[in-house]
Design a protein around this motif. Sequence first.
Motif, short mmCIF file in Angstrom:
data_model
loop_
_atom_site.label_atom_id
_atom_site.label_comp_id
_atom_site.label_asym_id
_atom_site.label_seq_id
_atom_site.Cartn_x
_atom_site.Cartn_y
_atom_site.Cartn_z
N LYS A 107 8.71 4.98 6.21
CA LYS A 107 7.74 4.34 5.31
C LYS A 107 8.37 3.96 3.98
O LYS A 107 7.74 3.29 3.17
CB LYS A 107 6.54 5.25 5.10
N TYR B 35 7.08 -8.98 12.36
CA TYR B 35 6.59 -7.69 11.90
C TYR B 35 5.44 -7.90 10.92
O TYR B 35 5.38 -8.89 10.21
CB TYR B 35 7.69 -6.91 11.16
N GLN B 37 3.73 -5.84 7.67
CA GLN B 37 3.96 -4.74 6.75
C GLN B 37 2.81 -4.64 5.77
O GLN B 37 2.62 -5.52 4.91
CB GLN B 37 5.28 -4.92 5.99
N GLN B 41 3.76 0.66 3.32
CA GLN B 41 4.13 1.13 4.65
C GLN B 41 5.40 0.44 5.14
O GLN B 41 5.82 -0.57 4.58
CB GLN B 41 3.00 0.85 5.65
N GLU B 44 5.77 -2.95 10.99
CA GLU B 44 5.36 -2.63 12.36
C GLU B 44 5.59 -3.85 13.23
O GLU B 44 5.17 -4.96 12.88
CB GLU B 44 3.89 -2.23 12.41
N GLN B 59 2.04 -4.43 20.69
CA GLN B 59 1.29 -4.12 19.47
C GLN B 59 0.62 -5.35 18.87
O GLN B 59 0.07 -5.27 17.77
CB GLN B 59 2.24 -3.48 18.44
#
Lengths: 115, 115
Positions: A107, B35, B37, B41, B44, B59
């Motif tokens: 993170k 991704y 974000q 954080q 992802e 995802q």
Amino acid sequence: KNQVEQSPQSLIILEGKNCTLQCNYTVSPFSNLRWYKQDTGRGPVSLTIMTFSENTKSNGRYTATLDADTKQSSLHITASQLSDSASYICVVSAGYGGSQGNLIFGKGTKLSVKP
Amino acid sequence: EAEVAQSPRYKITEKSQAVAFWCDPISGHATLYWYRQILGQGPELLVQFQDESVVDDSQLPKDRFSAERLKGVDSTLKIQPAELGDSAMYLCASSPGGSGFYGYTFGSGTRLTVV
């Protein structure tokens, strides 16, 4: 479960001081570990990449260490500058070289360097 | 130095509207990633392409998100309809081949705000 944990979450230091950021991971199979610097509102920029057999790698004032036995990495910043203020993200790649492994992101640690 | 190009840099859209982001990877990079974000954080993964083929979109919220890389070069990520929770930084990255060992390069990202 593959995880990357970073500490501290945030850090404030004075310009010119040194600091060390930590990264612990549980990733298998381990391929490599990268440290990225991400300025606010920008994409991450790679600082270092380390494979299983590498213990230390430097990039200017940035020095990364890797202990594959304890699954820990650190990023040491020497003589900090105001421009070092950013988020530092530890990223571990799972998989074997050449295969389509996964990137597991921490993170990040938000570093603020004050004058 | 070769870069991953993304546009737009910033996008403000109203809830329920459609929005699209574009990414042009480094020339010759076969693998392209999108991704998301969220502030504070780590990124992802939404979708991974190998040339023009999707290799991981597990995802990706497929009810509203879509991604394509028709000719295996540049890519578009679309959200329709946008929701308030989609506000985030959308990052594109590319690498020469499989993710296990090769370096990733990130673009500067698109900051999406849904109002």
